[in-house]
Design a protein around this motif. Sequence first.
Motif, PDB file in Angstrom:
ATOM      1  N   ARG A  66      -7.334   6.978   0.584  1.00  0.00           N
ATOM      2  CA  ARG A  66      -6.517   7.152  -0.615  1.00  0.00           C
ATOM      3  C   ARG A  66      -6.640   5.970  -1.592  1.00  0.00           C
ATOM      4  N   LEU A  67      -7.330   4.906  -1.164  1.00  0.00           N
ATOM      5  CA  LEU A  67      -7.490   3.722  -2.013  1.00  0.00           C
ATOM      6  C   LEU A  67      -8.570   3.960  -3.063  1.00  0.00           C
TER       7      LEU A  67
ATOM      8  N   TRP B  12      -4.290   3.895  -6.456  1.00  0.00           N
ATOM      9  CA  TRP B  12      -4.326   4.866  -5.361  1.00  0.00           C
ATOM     10  C   TRP B  12      -4.596   6.268  -5.869  1.00  0.00           C
TER      11      TRP B  12
ATOM     12  N   MET C 208       0.854  -1.188   0.000  1.00  0.00           N
ATOM     13  CA  MET C 208       0.000   0.000   0.000  1.00  0.00           C
ATOM     14  C   MET C 208       0.890   1.238   0.000  1.00  0.00           C
TER      15      MET C 208
END
Length: 427
Positions: free
Chosen positions: A299-300, A323, A207
């Motif tokens: 933010r995903l 993202w 991530m």
Amino acid sequence: MKVLVVGGGGREHALVWKLVQSPNVSRVYCAPGNAGIAQMAECISIGVNDFAALAEFVKKEKIELTVVGPEDPLLGGIVDFFEEQGLKIFGPKKEAALLEGSKTFAKDLMKKYRIPTGAYRSFTEYEAALAYVREQGAPIVIKADGLAAGKGVTVAFTPEEAEQALRSMMVDDVFAGAGSRVVIEEYLAGEEMTLLSFVDGETVIPMVPSQDHKPVFNDDKGPNTGGMGTYSPVPHMDNSIVQEAIRTIVMPTAKAMVAEGRPFRGILYTGLMITDKGPKVIEYNARFGDPETQVILPRLASDLADIFLAAVEGRLAECRVEWKQEAAVCVIMASEGYPGSYPKGREITGLPANTADTLVFHAGTAEEGGRIVTSGGRVLGVTALGDDLREAQRKAYETVGRISFEGAHYRTDIGAKALRQAEKNIK
């Protein structure tokens, strides 16, 4: 698809918030949840460690996926329990969750597979540990081996601090057995960074990085907490550092767990210290961090439910995770006295409705007679998105300023390190 989220804190609120956005999710339940989660999911009064009741609820409601938030049920074997009954559940099995459950296991694994970390020794006898601390001197790091709600670490800058930490853990038993074994580590100088990854065996999807703030007061002063705020991205950390951490730490950790016969499936949390010799591991967690989740999930851009399901079904390698470019800042508003004892039941006023760029995640709240009141040490995670870190920080603190409850306290410098570094780079 119906989904159950297990847990009741800020991390779980963020998970629920993201999951309800999925077009493939028809309904979300949360056990036990909190006052904020109840506004967007059905909260079920079942404890996180009551595996039998949780499994029975899943069967009754025909829930297709369970997502585990906190560490306790993972170490207790909830994933093993559910899988034995043919129920789909996202998270590592008990033997893999030991990466978080025993710091000695984690350090021994890193040593065996040459994963960069600080030098260490593990002790079960207080006198032997005390002698080692006196021999090594300060600064030095004292860690309870087991789970201690994010508070079982003391960075001791004097011999007296180190000895007091040892006494607290091994003699006074302040962490209820978690400190019966301690790990004493080399002090690593540098700046911290958190890297979370979706993992399915040897398949790893990292991530975006974030930075947590553990000490309770500004400028990293005071005792450690479960986390007083986070931000993402970490712009003063070059992408080459992130890639080095993935190459030398995250990927080798996943492969090591497979080699050990305990493949990891779930969220691998890698707490890093960026030293002058490169990134080194401070700690592993076997689940989403709290409050890192509160800045990472906003933010995903991809569908979180799809990622979870793919991992559970062994298809994570097929996923493409994207993202958003926006920055995010989360400020934790805590109860008076936290991280020590704190009062409960204080009314919270000024809570705004969530918007596209301002989100208030409830961590320790309850509903009483139509009022939202405090019920935990960390009460709210106020998160904001912005085009850059400065804008996100400004929005977050503007929202914090509108919320109040008696005794509320919070750090006023979340994101400041990155902004100071940016100013230096401009000069």
